[in-house]
Structure formats: C-alpha cells, structure tokens
Design a protein around this motif. Structure first.
Motif, PDB file in Angstrom:
ATOM      1  N   ALA A  25       7.340  -0.755   3.028  1.00  0.00           N
ATOM      2  CA  ALA A  25       8.167   0.313   3.769  1.00  0.00           C
ATOM      3  C   ALA A  25       7.426   0.083   5.424  1.00  0.00           C
ATOM      4  O   ALA A  25       8.173   0.413   6.415  1.00  0.00           O
ATOM      5  N   ARG A  57      10.542   5.226  -6.149  1.00  0.00           N
ATOM      6  CA  ARG A  57      10.286   4.099  -4.950  1.00  0.00           C
ATOM      7  C   ARG A  57      11.291   3.456  -4.154  1.00  0.00           C
ATOM      8  O   ARG A  57      11.476   3.919  -3.292  1.00  0.00           O
ATOM      9  N   THR A  74       7.623   6.086   3.011  1.00  0.00           N
ATOM     10  CA  THR A  74       6.018   5.579   2.455  1.00  0.00           C
ATOM     11  C   THR A  74       5.775   6.538   2.142  1.00  0.00           C
ATOM     12  O   THR A  74       6.006   7.833   2.617  1.00  0.00           O
ATOM     13  N   ASN A  96       9.484  -0.680   8.458  1.00  0.00           N
ATOM     14  CA  ASN A  96      10.078   0.501   9.564  1.00  0.00           C
ATOM     15  C   ASN A  96       9.382  -0.040  10.616  1.00  0.00           C
ATOM     16  O   ASN A  96      10.143   0.308  11.975  1.00  0.00           O
ATOM     17  N   ARG A 140      14.502   5.241   8.294  1.00  0.00           N
ATOM     18  CA  ARG A 140      12.980   4.919   8.526  1.00  0.00           C
ATOM     19  C   ARG A 140      12.681   4.726   6.608  1.00  0.00           C
ATOM     20  O   ARG A 140      13.800   5.712   5.923  1.00  0.00           O
ATOM     21  N   LEU A 141      12.286   3.994   6.033  1.00  0.00           N
ATOM     22  CA  LEU A 141      12.142   3.291   5.182  1.00  0.00           C
ATOM     23  C   LEU A 141      11.095   4.715   4.736  1.00  0.00           C
ATOM     24  O   LEU A 141      10.068   5.257   5.258  1.00  0.00           O
ATOM     25  N   ASP A 149      14.744   4.731  -3.549  1.00  0.00           N
ATOM     26  CA  ASP A 149      14.244   5.934  -2.854  1.00  0.00           C
ATOM     27  C   ASP A 149      14.681   4.419  -0.889  1.00  0.00           C
ATOM     28  O   ASP A 149      15.815   5.107  -0.240  1.00  0.00           O
ATOM     29  N   MET A 150      14.370   3.573  -1.258  1.00  0.00           N
ATOM     30  CA  MET A 150      14.959   2.449  -0.308  1.00  0.00           C
ATOM     31  C   MET A 150      15.542   2.216  -0.221  1.00  0.00           C
ATOM     32  O   MET A 150      16.232   1.930   1.263  1.00  0.00           O
ATOM     33  N   HIS A 151      16.250   1.375  -1.169  1.00  0.00           N
ATOM     34  CA  HIS A 151      17.503   1.554  -1.047  1.00  0.00           C
ATOM     35  C   HIS A 151      18.677   2.437  -0.819  1.00  0.00           C
ATOM     36  O   HIS A 151      19.501   2.046   0.355  1.00  0.00           O
ATOM     37  N   GLN A 200       3.936   0.644  -0.123  1.00  0.00           N
ATOM     38  CA  GLN A 200       3.887   0.942   0.941  1.00  0.00           C
ATOM     39  C   GLN A 200       3.600   0.344   2.017  1.00  0.00           C
ATOM     40  O   GLN A 200       4.196   0.114   3.344  1.00  0.00           O
TER      41      GLN A 200
END
Length: 443
Positions: free
Chosen positions: A195, A162, A184, A199, A181-182, A165-167, A192
């Motif tokens: 994120a 996760r 979630t 957002n 957007r990040l 994916d955010m990076h 969560q």
C-alpha cells in the motif's frame, strides 16, 4: 500443521520403541549378572520365591533349567521355543492355552554349576506407553486443529478486510478521485508495504498530472502571444490604410513568419523533451570525446559570439577526456548552455567553456559574465517555460535548460548552477556538468 503434528507423533512413537527395547535389555542384563553372582542354593531360593520379591516387578518370567532344558524351579515351566543360552536377547512370541499371543524378551545364560538361568520381560510397558501416547495425541489434536482453523479464519478475514478496503480505494481512484490513497495500517507486513509503494506511485502520478496541467497552461500562454501578434498584424494589413502597399504587406508577412517560427520552435522543443524523457536507449551509448565536442561547439558559436561582441574562450586539458553517451544529445546540451550564455551576456562580455577532471569525474563547465541567476531561481530555471523577469525581453521559449536537464538525467549526469564570484549573482553564472565515475575513463 497437521503434517508437523503427524511427524512429531511418529518420531515419538519410534523413540518410545527404541528406548523401551534398550531399557528392557539393560534390566535383563543387570538382573542376570546379579543372580549369577549368587550361590546355587540361594539362587534357587530367589527364583522360587521371587513372587514375593522385587524381582517380580522387573522380570515377568524366570526359571532354572537343566543343561537338557528340563525345568528345575521358577514359574517358567517350559523351555521357550527358539531360545538359545548364548547371553543374547531374543524376542519370542508366547502362545498361551487361553488368550492372545504375546511377546517376551528372553535372556538365557549358564550358571556356574552347569544349569541354565532364563529371564523374560514382557513388552506390556511399551504397549501402555504407546496407548497413552495415542490417547494424548488424539486428545490434543482436536483443540489444536480447532484453534488453528479459528486463527486462520480470523487472520484471513482480517487480511481480506484490508484487501477489500484497498479495492474500494482503487475504485474511487478509478472514478477520478486522484487525491484518494490506499489505506495503510500499523502492521509492518507485505500488504502495508505494498500500500505504501502504491501510494508513492500515486503521489508521483498526481504530481506528473499537475505538471502536465501546468505545461498545458504554459503552452497556451506562450503560443497565445505570438499567434495573437500574427492575427493582429494580418488584420491590420487587411483593413489598415496601407492595405494595398506591397511593402507593408511584405513587412507584415515577415513578422507573421517570425512569430510562427517561434511557435514551431516551442512545439519542436516540447516534442524533443518528450522524446528524450521517454527514451530508453542507453544501450546505444558510446564513447564521446568531450574535448572534441567542445571544439565543435566553439567552431559553431564563435561567429554568433563575434556578432554579439562577446568573447568566446575554451580551455581543456591535454588528455582526451571521454564519457559514455549519445554524442548528438551531448552536443545539444553544450550548444544550449553556450547559446544561453551568449544570449544573456552583454556586449564586451566573456563566455568560457572548460573541459577537465573534477574529483575523478569528467566535467563540462560553461561560465559567462551576464546578469546571473538568483539562488532562489536556480531550481526553477530547469523547469519548462520558466523565464525570470529580467530575461523577458530576450527572445526564447524557456525550454532550453529543461531540455538540458532531461538529457543529463538520461546520462546520469549532474548539473550544478553557481555564481562565478561566490555570493555575487550579478557577476555571471557558472554551469557545471558532472558525469558519473563508472562511465568515464582516460583514452
């Protein structure tokens, strides 16, 4: 987790020792009471034949001795060294001729006929229980540690996936994709929530960037018109038939100065808005008398109202009503509201300013008898450069009310726009400023 398992093991180990010592003491005491209640002949028989009796199961050693510690009967043929016939439990190490030493718990008491009855119980039950506990602990520790490590690896891999994916989403945003957007998930955990917060921040930044773009377009539009008029006027002055006329040149220069002043007014207002929006100076706030502030504004705008043939009225309670804030900024708020009201009120109209308490909150009310603001436009008039169709012919930059809104946000105040006569916008507009309770009071 390993620490918790180790602590649990030692607690159980110590509890087993305490429980077995207490249990062996109770067994020896109960057997001693039972045997001492027997007749001497029957007691001798029980001790002698105890190998075929249930007594052998609970008592490992038993014997009857004389008062001088000489053996009489039983399988205990020697008085244990250090044992006292005092009715107390004694832990004594026995050293056999062959084998390793072992510990017995002895209880010795005198019989009614003067002899001494000795009972002994081994601690091999405790050793067996401890050995079983060690084996069970070692047997269960391995799978517990294995499954704990496996669960830790799986959970960490899931969390890191996760984060990865955010990076990747952040990298796309940094490359210019402001709509990204990040990701979630459905898990209600800290990642969560983080994120979701990021957002919301990105949504706000995107909105600000959109507003900045709109402001840039509005600035270009509003500055283009007066600058175009300046250019056209100067070109006509140079190439027109009256180029050599001093009066025409002077008139052209005057109009150019007016248009340039309008440009400077717009730029100054924008700089003032940026200064107020970026201000963090609530620490410098002080008590401001709203009644005195109103009187100063009336003195300033009364000549202007007279020149426009507009009646300017003021109303205030006899008490001093004060708020905490910046007096110059609040004066700018009142000046913009009064100037706006005079500007949009036709001749023979009326503008009034009222300072009072409204529901325990200090309020500043400016009403006029002008053309009014349609309910659909009341939110828009507080934005930058907005001007309704019916006010296009009136000079202005469309920044006055947005400046008022920015100053009131800094003061945590609320601006309400309503009709003077409810449901009839054409009869005038009422601007009501409500200041917060916690920053008000009566002098």
């Amino acid at each position: 987790m390993l620490g918790a398992i180790t602590l649990q093991f030692f607690l159980m180990y110590s509890q087993l020792t305490t429980l077995e010592f207490r249990r062996s003491g109770q067994i020896l005491s109960n057997e001693m009471k039972l045997l001492l209640a027997m007749a001497p002949e029957h007691l001798d028989y029980v001790i002698r034949e105890r190998s075929t009796d249930d007594l052998r199961i609970v008592v490992n050693e038993a014997g009857i001795f004389t008062a001088s510690h000489q053996p009489v009967t039983g399988d205990l043929h020697m008085w244990p060294e250090g044992l006292e016939a005092d009715g107390q439990l004694h832990n004594i190490v026995m050293e056999p001729e062959e084998g390793t030493p072992y510990t017995l718990r002895f209880l010795a008491e005198r019989t009614p006929d003067g002899r001494v009855l000795v009972l002994g119980r081994s601690s091999h039950f405790l050793k067996e229980q401890k050995l079983l506990l060690r084996r069970v602990s070692l047997t269960t520790l391995v799978p517990i540690v294995f499954f704990a490590l496996l669960a830790g690896v799986l959970l960490s891999h899931r969390a890191l996936a996760r984060v990865k994916d955010m990076h990747e989403a952040i990298d796309r945003i940094m490359r210019g994709d402001i709509h990204e957007r990040l990701p979630t998930g459905t898990q209600q955990d800290e990642l969560q929530r983080l994120a979701a917060s990021v957002n919301r921040m990105l949504d706000r930044l995107e909105q600000l960037m959109r507003d900045m773009g709109n402001v840039g377009n509005d600035i270009a539009h509003d500055l283009r018109t007066p600058l175009a008029r300046v250019r056209a006027g100067l070109e006509r002055a140079i190439s027109g038939p009256q180029a050599s006329s001093p009066e025409a040149l002077q008139k052209t220069i005057g109009r150019a100065i007016e248009n340039l002043d309008q440009c400077f007014t717009i730029i100054t207002a924008l700089l003032r808005l940026a200064e107020i929006d970026n201000s963090k100076g609530r620490n410098a706030f002080m008590k401001v008398d709203l009644v005195a502030l109103m009187r100063d504004a009336i003195d300033l705008y009364e000549p202007i109202a007279e020149s426009e043939n507009v009646v300017l009225l003021s109303h205030a309670s006899e008490d001093v009503i004060w708020v905490r804030g910046d007096r110059d900024l609040l004066m700018e708020v009142l000046a913009n509201l009064v100037d706006n009201a005079i500007k949009f009120t036709p001749a023979e109209g009326k503008v009034s300013v009222l300072v009072s308490m409204n529901g325990g909150r200090p309020s500043l009310v400016v009403t006029d008898t002008g053309s009014g603001i349609h309910p659909d436009e009341r939110a828009a008039v507080l934005t930058r450069f907005y001007r309704s169709d019916k006010s296009r012919h009136i000079p202005g930059s469309g920044l006055g009310l947005s400046l008022v809104a920015s100053i009131l946000r800094l003061h945590n105040a609320e601006l309400l726009i309503s009709d003077v006569e409810p449901g009839v916008p054409e009869k005038g507009t009422c601007f009501t400023v409500l200041f917060p309770n916690e920053r008000t009071g009566h002098a």
